[in-house]
Design a protein around this motif. Sequence first.
Motif, PDB file in Angstrom:
ATOM      1  N   ILE A  82       0.834  -1.185   0.000  1.00 32.74           N
ATOM      2  CA  ILE A  82       0.000   0.000   0.000  1.00 32.74           C
ATOM      3  C   ILE A  82       0.875   1.244   0.000  1.00 32.74           C
ATOM      4  O   ILE A  82       1.872   1.314   0.716  1.00 32.74           O
ATOM      5  CB  ILE A  82      -0.916   0.006   1.243  1.00 32.74           C
ATOM      6  N   ASN A  83       0.504   2.201  -0.823  1.00 27.80           N
ATOM      7  CA  ASN A  83       1.170   3.500  -0.825  1.00 27.80           C
ATOM      8  C   ASN A  83       0.075   4.561  -0.854  1.00 27.80           C
ATOM      9  O   ASN A  83      -0.701   4.619  -1.804  1.00 27.80           O
ATOM     10  CB  ASN A  83       2.085   3.650  -2.037  1.00 27.80           C
ATOM     11  N   ILE A  84       0.007   5.375   0.205  1.00 27.01           N
ATOM     12  CA  ILE A  84      -1.013   6.408   0.274  1.00 27.01           C
ATOM     13  C   ILE A  84      -0.332   7.750   0.498  1.00 27.01           C
ATOM     14  O   ILE A  84       0.518   7.888   1.387  1.00 27.01           O
ATOM     15  CB  ILE A  84      -2.028   6.112   1.393  1.00 27.01           C
ATOM     16  N   VAL A  85      -0.672   8.701  -0.331  1.00 26.58           N
ATOM     17  CA  VAL A  85      -0.095  10.035  -0.240  1.00 26.58           C
ATOM     18  C   VAL A  85      -1.170  10.972   0.292  1.00 26.58           C
ATOM     19  O   VAL A  85      -2.214  11.134  -0.315  1.00 26.58           O
ATOM     20  CB  VAL A  85       0.393  10.521  -1.627  1.00 26.58           C
ATOM     21  N   ASP A  86      -0.907  11.549   1.458  1.00 22.42           N
ATOM     22  CA  ASP A  86      -1.884  12.466   2.037  1.00 22.42           C
ATOM     23  C   ASP A  86      -1.247  13.277   3.157  1.00 22.42           C
ATOM     24  O   ASP A  86      -0.671  12.715   4.076  1.00 22.42           O
ATOM     25  CB  ASP A  86      -3.071  11.684   2.602  1.00 22.42           C
ATOM     26  N   SER A  87      -1.367  14.581   3.084  1.00 27.33           N
ATOM     27  CA  SER A  87      -0.790  15.430   4.119  1.00 27.33           C
ATOM     28  C   SER A  87      -1.576  15.358   5.427  1.00 27.33           C
ATOM     29  O   SER A  87      -1.095  15.776   6.472  1.00 27.33           O
ATOM     30  CB  SER A  87      -0.733  16.879   3.628  1.00 27.33           C
ATOM     31  N   GLY A  88      -2.791  14.810   5.386  1.00 30.66           N
ATOM     32  CA  GLY A  88      -3.624  14.717   6.582  1.00 30.66           C
ATOM     33  C   GLY A  88      -3.299  13.538   7.480  1.00 30.66           C
ATOM     34  O   GLY A  88      -3.825  13.426   8.581  1.00 30.66           O
ATOM     35  N   ILE A  89      -2.442  12.632   7.018  1.00 26.83           N
ATOM     36  CA  ILE A  89      -2.069  11.484   7.842  1.00 26.83           C
ATOM     37  C   ILE A  89      -0.952  11.930   8.772  1.00 26.83           C
ATOM     38  O   ILE A  89       0.150  12.209   8.336  1.00 26.83           O
ATOM     39  CB  ILE A  89      -1.595  10.303   6.975  1.00 26.83           C
ATOM     40  N   ASN A  90      -1.243  12.041  10.050  1.00 25.72           N
ATOM     41  CA  ASN A  90      -0.225  12.561  10.950  1.00 25.72           C
ATOM     42  C   ASN A  90      -0.049  11.738  12.221  1.00 25.72           C
ATOM     43  O   ASN A  90       0.674  12.132  13.118  1.00 25.72           O
ATOM     44  CB  ASN A  90      -0.542  14.020  11.327  1.00 25.72           C
ATOM     45  N   VAL A  91      -0.693  10.605  12.311  1.00 28.77           N
ATOM     46  CA  VAL A  91      -0.592   9.776  13.509  1.00 28.77           C
ATOM     47  C   VAL A  91      -0.191   8.359  13.109  1.00 28.77           C
ATOM     48  O   VAL A  91      -0.757   7.792  12.190  1.00 28.77           O
ATOM     49  CB  VAL A  91      -1.942   9.732  14.269  1.00 28.77           C
ATOM     50  N   GLU A  92       0.809   7.804  13.801  1.00 27.38           N
ATOM     51  CA  GLU A  92       1.161   6.399  13.577  1.00 27.38           C
ATOM     52  C   GLU A  92      -0.067   5.545  13.874  1.00 27.38           C
ATOM     53  O   GLU A  92      -0.772   5.795  14.859  1.00 27.38           O
ATOM     54  CB  GLU A  92       2.309   5.974  14.504  1.00 27.38           C
ATOM     55  N   GLY A  93      -0.319   4.555  13.068  1.00 22.68           N
ATOM     56  CA  GLY A  93      -1.467   3.691  13.301  1.00 22.68           C
ATOM     57  C   GLY A  93      -2.754   4.187  12.677  1.00 22.68           C
ATOM     58  O   GLY A  93      -3.797   3.605  12.896  1.00 22.68           O
ATOM     59  N   ASP A  94      -2.673   5.282  11.908  1.00 18.31           N
ATOM     60  CA  ASP A  94      -3.861   5.760  11.190  1.00 18.31           C
ATOM     61  C   ASP A  94      -4.381   4.718  10.211  1.00 18.31           C
ATOM     62  O   ASP A  94      -5.569   4.621   9.975  1.00 18.31           O
ATOM     63  CB  ASP A  94      -3.524   7.015  10.365  1.00 18.31           C
ATOM     64  N   ILE A  95      -3.463   3.986   9.598  1.00 19.67           N
ATOM     65  CA  ILE A  95      -3.830   3.035   8.550  1.00 19.67           C
ATOM     66  C   ILE A  95      -3.341   1.648   8.954  1.00 19.67           C
ATOM     67  O   ILE A  95      -2.192   1.481   9.363  1.00 19.67           O
ATOM     68  CB  ILE A  95      -3.220   3.443   7.198  1.00 19.67           C
ATOM     69  N   PHE A  96      -4.243   0.663   8.864  1.00 18.50           N
ATOM     70  CA  PHE A  96      -3.870  -0.695   9.264  1.00 18.50           C
ATOM     71  C   PHE A  96      -4.674  -1.723   8.477  1.00 18.50           C
ATOM     72  O   PHE A  96      -5.706  -1.403   7.884  1.00 18.50           O
ATOM     73  CB  PHE A  96      -4.077  -0.899  10.771  1.00 18.50           C
ATOM     74  N   ILE A  97      -4.175  -2.948   8.462  1.00 13.49           N
ATOM     75  CA  ILE A  97      -4.873  -4.058   7.814  1.00 13.49           C
ATOM     76  C   ILE A  97      -5.475  -4.943   8.895  1.00 13.49           C
ATOM     77  O   ILE A  97      -4.822  -5.250   9.885  1.00 13.49           O
ATOM     78  CB  ILE A  97      -3.917  -4.910   6.946  1.00 13.49           C
ATOM     79  N   GLU A  98      -6.724  -5.317   8.684  1.00 13.61           N
ATOM     80  CA  GLU A  98      -7.357  -6.321   9.541  1.00 13.61           C
ATOM     81  C   GLU A  98      -7.548  -7.600   8.741  1.00 13.61           C
ATOM     82  O   GLU A  98      -7.889  -7.552   7.560  1.00 13.61           O
ATOM     83  CB  GLU A  98      -8.716  -5.841  10.056  1.00 13.61           C
ATOM     84  N   LYS A  99      -7.313  -8.718   9.396  1.00  9.99           N
ATOM     85  CA  LYS A  99      -7.610 -10.036   8.833  1.00  9.99           C
ATOM     86  C   LYS A  99      -8.686 -10.653   9.715  1.00  9.99           C
ATOM     87  O   LYS A  99      -8.459 -10.856  10.908  1.00  9.99           O
ATOM     88  CB  LYS A  99      -6.359 -10.923   8.828  1.00  9.99           C
ATOM     89  N   ASN A 100      -9.837 -10.905   9.133  1.00  7.11           N
ATOM     90  CA  ASN A 100     -10.976 -11.484   9.872  1.00  7.11           C
ATOM     91  C   ASN A 100     -11.275 -10.685  11.145  1.00  7.11           C
ATOM     92  O   ASN A 100     -11.572 -11.250  12.194  1.00  7.11           O
ATOM     93  CB  ASN A 100     -10.704 -12.963  10.198  1.00  7.11           C
ATOM     94  N   GLY A 101     -11.164  -9.355  11.041  1.00  8.18           N
ATOM     95  CA  GLY A 101     -11.522  -8.488  12.147  1.00  8.18           C
ATOM     96  C   GLY A 101     -10.419  -8.188  13.149  1.00  8.18           C
ATOM     97  O   GLY A 101     -10.631  -7.421  14.080  1.00  8.18           O
ATOM     98  N   ALA A 102      -9.231  -8.775  12.973  1.00  5.09           N
ATOM     99  CA  ALA A 102      -8.119  -8.530  13.897  1.00  5.09           C
ATOM    100  C   ALA A 102      -6.992  -7.789  13.169  1.00  5.09           C
ATOM    101  O   ALA A 102      -6.649  -8.128  12.036  1.00  5.09           O
ATOM    102  CB  ALA A 102      -7.592  -9.845  14.456  1.00  5.09           C
ATOM    103  N   ILE A 103      -6.411  -6.788  13.840  1.00  8.96           N
ATOM    104  CA  ILE A 103      -5.327  -6.018  13.219  1.00  8.96           C
ATOM    105  C   ILE A 103      -4.085  -6.887  13.069  1.00  8.96           C
ATOM    106  O   ILE A 103      -3.646  -7.533  14.028  1.00  8.96           O
ATOM    107  CB  ILE A 103      -5.013  -4.761  14.053  1.00  8.96           C
ATOM    108  N   VAL A 104      -3.527  -6.903  11.857  1.00  8.58           N
ATOM    109  CA  VAL A 104      -2.335  -7.710  11.582  1.00  8.58           C
ATOM    110  C   VAL A 104      -1.147  -6.878  11.128  1.00  8.58           C
ATOM    111  O   VAL A 104      -0.009  -7.357  11.133  1.00  8.58           O
ATOM    112  CB  VAL A 104      -2.617  -8.819  10.536  1.00  8.58           C
ATOM    113  N   CYS A 105      -1.376  -5.620  10.715  1.00  4.78           N
ATOM    114  CA  CYS A 105      -0.273  -4.813  10.206  1.00  4.78           C
ATOM    115  C   CYS A 105      -0.645  -3.333  10.223  1.00  4.78           C
ATOM    116  O   CYS A 105      -1.754  -2.970   9.860  1.00  4.78           O
ATOM    117  CB  CYS A 105       0.066  -5.246   8.774  1.00  4.78           C
TER     118      CYS A 105
END
Length: 155
Positions: A82-105
């Motif tokens: 994933i590559n997302i470009v956005d100046s509004g992303i300012n907190v670690e953990g803003d974007i994550f992957i869930e597998k079957n409802g659980a955070i994995v990355c």
Amino acid sequence: SSLAFGMQMQQGFGSIVGGILKHPLKLISHTIGLNASLATGKQPLVFATANSSGDLSRDPIYYTTNGNIQFPHKVKSMNIKINIVDSGINVEGDIFIEKNGAIVCYANKNASFATMDYTDNDVLSTDVYCVYFNKTGTVTLLSGSVSNVSIFAET
């Protein structure tokens, strides 16, 4: 002779098994055109287009309605980049992957870029992955081809 040809084939196959080219992951889907605005709280990242390729191109791996990533059958290995470009992303953990409802990355944040490289093995047809964006306030993401998700798999 046919015998010589058979030996050549065997030697060639042996070198491939030996690690020169061992089970390469193939690009399955490349998505672009991120939905432009997300409300406060946890929202799935949904991309406007999913361009499929390879032997799974007839199957919808990435769903453009809810952002779910799901394979129609078991795969040996899967990779989501994933590559997302956005100046509004300012907190670690803003974007994550869930597998079957659980955070994995979680995504890595660098300036106005968020990147992620997640691999999973022995993926079942029942496994559902989704990329989420989570903010305390409303944010507008930069949409367009600069933000993308690429999905690779070894079938």
